[in-house]
Design a protein around this motif. Structure first.
Motif, PDB file in Angstrom:
ATOM      1  N   ALA A 159      27.744   1.688  40.207  1.00  0.00           N
ATOM      2  CA  ALA A 159      27.842   2.607  39.076  1.00  0.00           C
ATOM      3  C   ALA A 159      29.297   2.925  38.749  1.00  0.00           C
ATOM      4  O   ALA A 159      29.635   3.174  37.598  1.00  0.00           O
ATOM      5  CB  ALA A 159      27.077   3.897  39.364  1.00  0.00           C
ATOM      6  N   SER A 160      30.151   2.889  39.758  1.00  0.00           N
ATOM      7  CA  SER A 160      31.566   3.209  39.554  1.00  0.00           C
ATOM      8  C   SER A 160      32.315   2.105  38.826  1.00  0.00           C
ATOM      9  O   SER A 160      33.332   2.365  38.188  1.00  0.00           O
ATOM     10  CB  SER A 160      32.247   3.466  40.897  1.00  0.00           C
ATOM     11  N   VAL A 161      31.821   0.871  38.911  1.00  0.00           N
ATOM     12  CA  VAL A 161      32.531  -0.255  38.294  1.00  0.00           C
ATOM     13  C   VAL A 161      31.756  -0.917  37.155  1.00  0.00           C
ATOM     14  O   VAL A 161      32.329  -1.652  36.381  1.00  0.00           O
ATOM     15  CB  VAL A 161      32.906  -1.342  39.329  1.00  0.00           C
ATOM     16  N   ALA A 162      30.453  -0.671  37.062  1.00  0.00           N
ATOM     17  CA  ALA A 162      29.633  -1.346  36.072  1.00  0.00           C
ATOM     18  C   ALA A 162      29.686  -0.627  34.718  1.00  0.00           C
ATOM     19  O   ALA A 162      29.725   0.584  34.666  1.00  0.00           O
ATOM     20  CB  ALA A 162      28.181  -1.400  36.548  1.00  0.00           C
ATOM     21  N   PRO A 163      29.655  -1.406  33.642  1.00  0.00           N
ATOM     22  CA  PRO A 163      29.516  -0.763  32.333  1.00  0.00           C
ATOM     23  C   PRO A 163      28.129  -0.137  32.222  1.00  0.00           C
ATOM     24  O   PRO A 163      27.195  -0.594  32.885  1.00  0.00           O
ATOM     25  CB  PRO A 163      29.680  -1.928  31.338  1.00  0.00           C
ATOM     26  N   PRO A 164      27.946   0.909  31.432  1.00  0.00           N
ATOM     27  CA  PRO A 164      26.676   1.627  31.348  1.00  0.00           C
ATOM     28  C   PRO A 164      25.463   0.741  31.107  1.00  0.00           C
ATOM     29  O   PRO A 164      24.421   0.962  31.674  1.00  0.00           O
ATOM     30  CB  PRO A 164      26.886   2.612  30.207  1.00  0.00           C
ATOM     31  N   ALA A 165      25.574  -0.314  30.286  1.00  0.00           N
ATOM     32  CA  ALA A 165      24.418  -1.166  29.996  1.00  0.00           C
ATOM     33  C   ALA A 165      23.933  -1.883  31.244  1.00  0.00           C
ATOM     34  O   ALA A 165      22.767  -2.199  31.362  1.00  0.00           O
ATOM     35  CB  ALA A 165      24.792  -2.182  28.920  1.00  0.00           C
ATOM     36  N   GLU A 166      24.827  -2.163  32.207  1.00  0.00           N
ATOM     37  CA  GLU A 166      24.424  -2.871  33.405  1.00  0.00           C
ATOM     38  C   GLU A 166      23.759  -1.943  34.423  1.00  0.00           C
ATOM     39  O   GLU A 166      22.994  -2.390  35.256  1.00  0.00           O
ATOM     40  CB  GLU A 166      25.666  -3.512  34.035  1.00  0.00           C
ATOM     41  N   VAL A 167      24.026  -0.655  34.343  1.00  0.00           N
ATOM     42  CA  VAL A 167      23.447   0.302  35.284  1.00  0.00           C
ATOM     43  C   VAL A 167      21.984   0.549  34.968  1.00  0.00           C
ATOM     44  O   VAL A 167      21.158   0.647  35.854  1.00  0.00           O
ATOM     45  CB  VAL A 167      24.255   1.620  35.268  1.00  0.00           C
ATOM     46  N   ALA A 168      21.634   0.630  33.705  1.00  0.00           N
ATOM     47  CA  ALA A 168      20.244   0.915  33.311  1.00  0.00           C
ATOM     48  C   ALA A 168      19.410  -0.368  33.392  1.00  0.00           C
ATOM     49  O   ALA A 168      19.925  -1.461  33.264  1.00  0.00           O
ATOM     50  CB  ALA A 168      20.219   1.465  31.900  1.00  0.00           C
ATOM     51  N   ARG A 169      18.094  -0.173  33.568  1.00  0.00           N
ATOM     52  CA  ARG A 169      17.184  -1.322  33.625  1.00  0.00           C
ATOM     53  C   ARG A 169      16.890  -1.814  32.244  1.00  0.00           C
ATOM     54  O   ARG A 169      16.696  -1.238  31.293  1.00  0.00           O
ATOM     55  CB  ARG A 169      15.907  -0.937  34.345  1.00  0.00           C
TER      56      ARG A 169
END
Length: 169
Positions: A159-169
């Motif tokens: 979550a600290s390095v991922a863009p928001p779209a990659e965090v959500a399913r």
């Protein structure tokens, strides 16, 4: 969110922010919030593990059982578990075997099998679960708590390095 920002949050906001890492295990999260400030991620997860290992067994099992079973139906797991358990790589035979082994594990130990999947495909987890069935209960509780914290650390780091779209399913 960085750890300094987490440290500065009110308790309920910290719990809400950290809940996805620990599948919302409320009593554990309340203990973790009360133990702040952490200062950095290393200390946060060291304290998380120490708290988890020191809690009464009832709360330890609540933390472990907050995580979904391996091979649980995809619609019943969190977005993080969905991604971690690799639902796109599952095989019918491994799912059936994990379901059987999960039932055996829960009957033997009285809590769910929880392991840091770390991107491993389902077939690779079958022997891990088989091996866990040979362990003693106290060792399994400790192992599962270590893995719960490893899962949380991995989720935090992603979550600290991922863009928001990659965090959500």
């Amino acid at each position: 969110m960085d750890v300094a920002a987490l440290d500065a949050l009110p308790g309920d906001a910290f719990v809400a922010a950290a809940a996805p890492w620990f599948e919302g295990a409320r009593r554990f999260l309340a203990r973790l919030a009360a133990d702040r400030p952490f200062g950095d991620a290393q200390r946060l997860f060291e304290r998380a593990e120490a708290i988890a290992l020191a809690m009464p067994e009832e709360e330890q099992l609540e933390l472990i059982d907050a995580h979904p079973r391996l091979g649980a139906p995809p619609e019943t797991v969190s977005a993080a578990s969905f991604r971690e358990q690799g639902y796109d790589r599952e095989t019918t035979e491994a799912i059936a075997e994990l379901e059987r082994l999960n039932a055996e594990y829960e009957a033997r130990f009285g809590f769910r099998f929880c392991v840091f999947v770390a991107g491993r495909p389902r077939p690779a987890l079958v022997p891990v679960l088989r091996g866990a069935l040979a362990a003693d209960r106290d060792a399994e509780i400790r192992r599962a708590l270590h893995d719960v914290v490893a899962i949380a650390r991995d989720r935090f780091e992603r979550a600290s390095v991922a863009p928001p779209a990659e965090v959500a399913r």
